[in-house]
Motif scaffolding. Sequence first.
Motif, PDB file in Angstrom:
ATOM      1  N   THR A  85       0.871  -1.189   0.000  1.00 21.36           N
ATOM      2  CA  THR A  85       0.000   0.000   0.000  1.00 21.36           C
ATOM      3  C   THR A  85       0.900   1.229   0.000  1.00 21.36           C
ATOM      4  O   THR A  85       0.681   2.182  -0.743  1.00 21.36           O
ATOM      5  CB  THR A  85      -0.891   0.010   1.259  1.00 21.36           C
ATOM      6  OG1 THR A  85      -1.876  -0.994   1.128  1.00 21.36           O
ATOM      7  CG2 THR A  85      -1.536   1.364   1.487  1.00 21.36           C
ATOM      8  N   HIS A  86       1.914   1.185   0.873  1.00 19.51           N
ATOM      9  CA  HIS A  86       2.947   2.217   0.937  1.00 19.51           C
ATOM     10  C   HIS A  86       4.259   1.580   0.465  1.00 19.51           C
ATOM     11  O   HIS A  86       4.736   0.626   1.076  1.00 19.51           O
ATOM     12  CB  HIS A  86       3.054   2.774   2.358  1.00 19.51           C
ATOM     13  CG  HIS A  86       1.785   3.456   2.797  1.00 19.51           C
ATOM     14  ND1 HIS A  86       1.255   3.319   4.057  1.00 19.51           N
ATOM     15  CD2 HIS A  86       0.944   4.270   2.110  1.00 19.51           C
ATOM     16  CE1 HIS A  86       0.135   4.034   4.127  1.00 19.51           C
ATOM     17  NE2 HIS A  86      -0.070   4.609   2.964  1.00 19.51           N
ATOM     18  N   GLY A  87       4.825   2.120  -0.622  1.00 14.35           N
ATOM     19  CA  GLY A  87       5.954   1.471  -1.292  1.00 14.35           C
ATOM     20  C   GLY A  87       7.254   1.460  -0.512  1.00 14.35           C
ATOM     21  O   GLY A  87       8.211   0.775  -0.881  1.00 14.35           O
ATOM     22  N   ASN A  88       7.323   2.239   0.579  1.00 16.35           N
ATOM     23  CA  ASN A  88       8.529   2.250   1.419  1.00 16.35           C
ATOM     24  C   ASN A  88       8.385   1.300   2.614  1.00 16.35           C
ATOM     25  O   ASN A  88       9.328   1.149   3.390  1.00 16.35           O
ATOM     26  CB  ASN A  88       8.814   3.671   1.930  1.00 16.35           C
ATOM     27  CG  ASN A  88       7.650   4.255   2.716  1.00 16.35           C
ATOM     28  OD1 ASN A  88       6.496   3.957   2.431  1.00 16.35           O
ATOM     29  ND2 ASN A  88       7.942   5.073   3.706  1.00 16.35           N
ATOM     30  N   GLU A  89       7.221   0.660   2.763  1.00 16.64           N
ATOM     31  CA  GLU A  89       7.010  -0.228   3.914  1.00 16.64           C
ATOM     32  C   GLU A  89       7.331  -1.652   3.457  1.00 16.64           C
ATOM     33  O   GLU A  89       6.460  -2.482   3.184  1.00 16.64           O
ATOM     34  CB  GLU A  89       5.589  -0.015   4.448  1.00 16.64           C
ATOM     35  CG  GLU A  89       5.476   1.418   4.973  1.00 16.64           C
ATOM     36  CD  GLU A  89       4.069   1.867   5.337  1.00 16.64           C
ATOM     37  OE1 GLU A  89       3.157   1.031   5.386  1.00 16.64           O
ATOM     38  OE2 GLU A  89       3.906   3.079   5.582  1.00 16.64           O
ATOM     39  N   ILE A  90       8.652  -1.891   3.388  1.00 17.39           N
ATOM     40  CA  ILE A  90       9.188  -3.031   2.649  1.00 17.39           C
ATOM     41  C   ILE A  90       8.829  -4.378   3.291  1.00 17.39           C
ATOM     42  O   ILE A  90       8.730  -5.385   2.577  1.00 17.39           O
ATOM     43  CB  ILE A  90      10.729  -2.860   2.485  1.00 17.39           C
ATOM     44  CG1 ILE A  90      11.305  -3.855   1.481  1.00 17.39           C
ATOM     45  CG2 ILE A  90      11.457  -2.951   3.818  1.00 17.39           C
ATOM     46  CD1 ILE A  90      10.918  -3.582   0.045  1.00 17.39           C
ATOM     47  N   SER A 156       8.149   4.779  -2.370  1.00 18.19           N
ATOM     48  CA  SER A 156       7.592   5.893  -1.597  1.00 18.19           C
ATOM     49  C   SER A 156       6.268   5.533  -0.952  1.00 18.19           C
ATOM     50  O   SER A 156       5.650   4.542  -1.295  1.00 18.19           O
ATOM     51  CB  SER A 156       7.346   7.089  -2.516  1.00 18.19           C
ATOM     52  OG  SER A 156       8.529   7.794  -2.715  1.00 18.19           O
ATOM     53  N   ARG A 157       5.846   6.407  -0.060  1.00 16.86           N
ATOM     54  CA  ARG A 157       4.553   6.229   0.604  1.00 16.86           C
ATOM     55  C   ARG A 157       3.382   6.373  -0.389  1.00 16.86           C
ATOM     56  O   ARG A 157       2.435   5.608  -0.344  1.00 16.86           O
ATOM     57  CB  ARG A 157       4.424   7.273   1.719  1.00 16.86           C
ATOM     58  CG  ARG A 157       3.111   7.203   2.489  1.00 16.86           C
ATOM     59  CD  ARG A 157       3.148   8.116   3.687  1.00 16.86           C
ATOM     60  NE  ARG A 157       1.919   8.074   4.453  1.00 16.86           N
ATOM     61  CZ  ARG A 157       1.619   7.139   5.370  1.00 16.86           C
ATOM     62  NH1 ARG A 157       2.469   6.162   5.608  1.00 16.86           N
ATOM     63  NH2 ARG A 157       0.484   7.184   6.016  1.00 16.86           N
ATOM     64  N   CYS A 158       3.483   7.351  -1.269  1.00 17.94           N
ATOM     65  CA  CYS A 158       2.314   7.732  -2.077  1.00 17.94           C
ATOM     66  C   CYS A 158       2.508   7.439  -3.562  1.00 17.94           C
ATOM     67  O   CYS A 158       3.623   7.220  -4.029  1.00 17.94           O
ATOM     68  CB  CYS A 158       2.019   9.225  -1.882  1.00 17.94           C
ATOM     69  SG  CYS A 158       1.455   9.604  -0.214  1.00 17.94           S
ATOM     70  N   TYR A 226      -0.814  -5.079   4.795  1.00 15.98           N
ATOM     71  CA  TYR A 226       0.464  -5.082   5.529  1.00 15.98           C
ATOM     72  C   TYR A 226       1.157  -3.718   5.456  1.00 15.98           C
ATOM     73  O   TYR A 226       1.457  -3.231   4.360  1.00 15.98           O
ATOM     74  CB  TYR A 226       1.402  -6.126   4.932  1.00 15.98           C
ATOM     75  CG  TYR A 226       1.043  -7.577   5.174  1.00 15.98           C
ATOM     76  CD1 TYR A 226       0.139  -7.973   6.154  1.00 15.98           C
ATOM     77  CD2 TYR A 226       1.669  -8.565   4.417  1.00 15.98           C
ATOM     78  CE1 TYR A 226      -0.145  -9.311   6.370  1.00 15.98           C
ATOM     79  CE2 TYR A 226       1.397  -9.917   4.632  1.00 15.98           C
ATOM     80  CZ  TYR A 226       0.481 -10.282   5.597  1.00 15.98           C
ATOM     81  OH  TYR A 226       0.216 -11.611   5.796  1.00 15.98           O
ATOM     82  N   HIS A 227       1.464  -3.152   6.613  1.00 15.27           N
ATOM     83  CA  HIS A 227       2.114  -1.836   6.700  1.00 15.27           C
ATOM     84  C   HIS A 227       3.341  -1.871   7.607  1.00 15.27           C
ATOM     85  O   HIS A 227       3.567  -2.845   8.328  1.00 15.27           O
ATOM     86  CB  HIS A 227       1.144  -0.798   7.279  1.00 15.27           C
ATOM     87  CG  HIS A 227       0.099  -0.375   6.301  1.00 15.27           C
ATOM     88  ND1 HIS A 227       0.091   0.867   5.723  1.00 15.27           N
ATOM     89  CD2 HIS A 227      -0.964  -1.045   5.791  1.00 15.27           C
ATOM     90  CE1 HIS A 227      -0.947   0.955   4.908  1.00 15.27           C
ATOM     91  NE2 HIS A 227      -1.602  -0.186   4.926  1.00 15.27           N
ATOM     92  N   GLU A 228       4.084  -0.746   7.600  1.00 15.11           N
ATOM     93  CA  GLU A 228       5.153  -0.523   8.582  1.00 15.11           C
ATOM     94  C   GLU A 228       5.008   0.890   9.132  1.00 15.11           C
ATOM     95  O   GLU A 228       4.349   1.746   8.530  1.00 15.11           O
ATOM     96  CB  GLU A 228       6.520  -0.696   7.945  1.00 15.11           C
ATOM     97  CG  GLU A 228       6.788  -2.131   7.521  1.00 15.11           C
ATOM     98  CD  GLU A 228       8.265  -2.460   7.552  1.00 15.11           C
ATOM     99  OE1 GLU A 228       8.725  -3.027   8.572  1.00 15.11           O
ATOM    100  OE2 GLU A 228       8.952  -2.138   6.569  1.00 15.11           O
ATOM    101  N   ALA A 229       5.655   1.114  10.272  1.00 14.39           N
ATOM    102  CA  ALA A 229       5.554   2.420  10.926  1.00 14.39           C
ATOM    103  C   ALA A 229       6.900   2.768  11.560  1.00 14.39           C
ATOM    104  O   ALA A 229       7.801   1.924  11.637  1.00 14.39           O
ATOM    105  CB  ALA A 229       4.464   2.382  11.993  1.00 14.39           C
TER     106      ALA A 229
HETATM  107 ZN   LIG Z   1       1.614   2.232   5.751  1.00 24.02          ZN
END
Ligand SMILES: [Zn+2]
Length: 365
Positions: A85-90, A156-158, A226-229
């Motif tokens: 969903t967010h391209g940097n949340e590997i 990237s995120r967006c 699936y995300h990261e923070a």
């Molecule tokens: Zn995210």
Amino acid sequence: MHTRKSVALAAAALLFFCLSVPSLSAQDIRGRYLIQHDYRPSDGLARIGWLSDYYPGLLGTPGDSKVYYFEGSKPGGTLFIGGGTHGNEIAGIMAAVLLIENLKVEAGRVIVVPNMNNSAVSHQEKESLLPSYTTRGPAWISIQSPSGQRFFKYGSRCTNLAHQGVPDPAGGYVHPDSNEAPLPAWEFRNLNRAYPGRIDSGLTQKIAYAVTQVLIREKVDIAFDYHEADAGGRLANMMVANPKNIGTAAAALFDLELDHGLSLKLEPSNMEFRGLSHREWGAGTDAQAFLTETPNPGMVENAPPDVDVVNDPKNPLGSRVAKHIYSTLAVARVYGESNPGRMILMSGLPAYEDLASQGLGPYLR
Ligand SMILES: [Zn+2]
């Protein structure tokens, strides 16, 4: 009235046209824009489709993305897993890739989209986002697998502004169903503010529409995003669940603690805050909706630009991937216990402890 001669001439002209104009297949159209990801599916894969199968308006755009289907020989429920969903949340992307390269399904179906926003990995946005959302880290990560070094895109995120098709709104972004104050303008290109999506807006909104259609048309029982923070922030090591399925989440987290000593926080979706996957998937489809957040060292506010997002000593990529996958397995098990006809039985995956301690390398093809 056609003479024999004019029919022959017309046929010859048609043949010439067919031979001289190469026909563009859907594959050619897609190939023009898309990042060529090196994902190597396991023998358990049934077939590969595309998000544009669910919304043809994505065909030939950088928002189209592959959909991987695994089908068991026994009937059961359907599990959807989305990374990227967010391209940097590997870790979310690599958890999906690890599943694609190892998974076997005995009962039910599993649908995996490793790059839900495929435009987001095409760039590394460093301007105008909040510090923890700015892309830090390499354009590609590398992982040593049994067959050699593998490379995976870190983005990237967006959505890439060049792909969105519509400028960021000057007065800030307001979700069409929201009564809240405007968000920063770039949130218009955040896939996780765009659900359930719409087809008369930007590329991000069209991707969201296609994903929602996957959940509806495939009659998905359980959907994971699936995300990261920020590794030091409130969201890291959390499961967010739609209120309608918070009980499934609580039971699964209890099992995770017991079975693996893995402790995740639990939060219900804020139903006032519109556009988020767990909120809109849960409200607009039959799926039980979940989102998992793992700690990414690249999302720490003061992280250096060359931060190592794979081999971090405290939060290595393997342990983050293990958290996503085993949270999902725990939810699927709890769901199957109360819905016996909709069980999803999976195998072929590395043990939690092995994945967390050895990293992904040994388990990629
Ligand atoms: Zn995210």
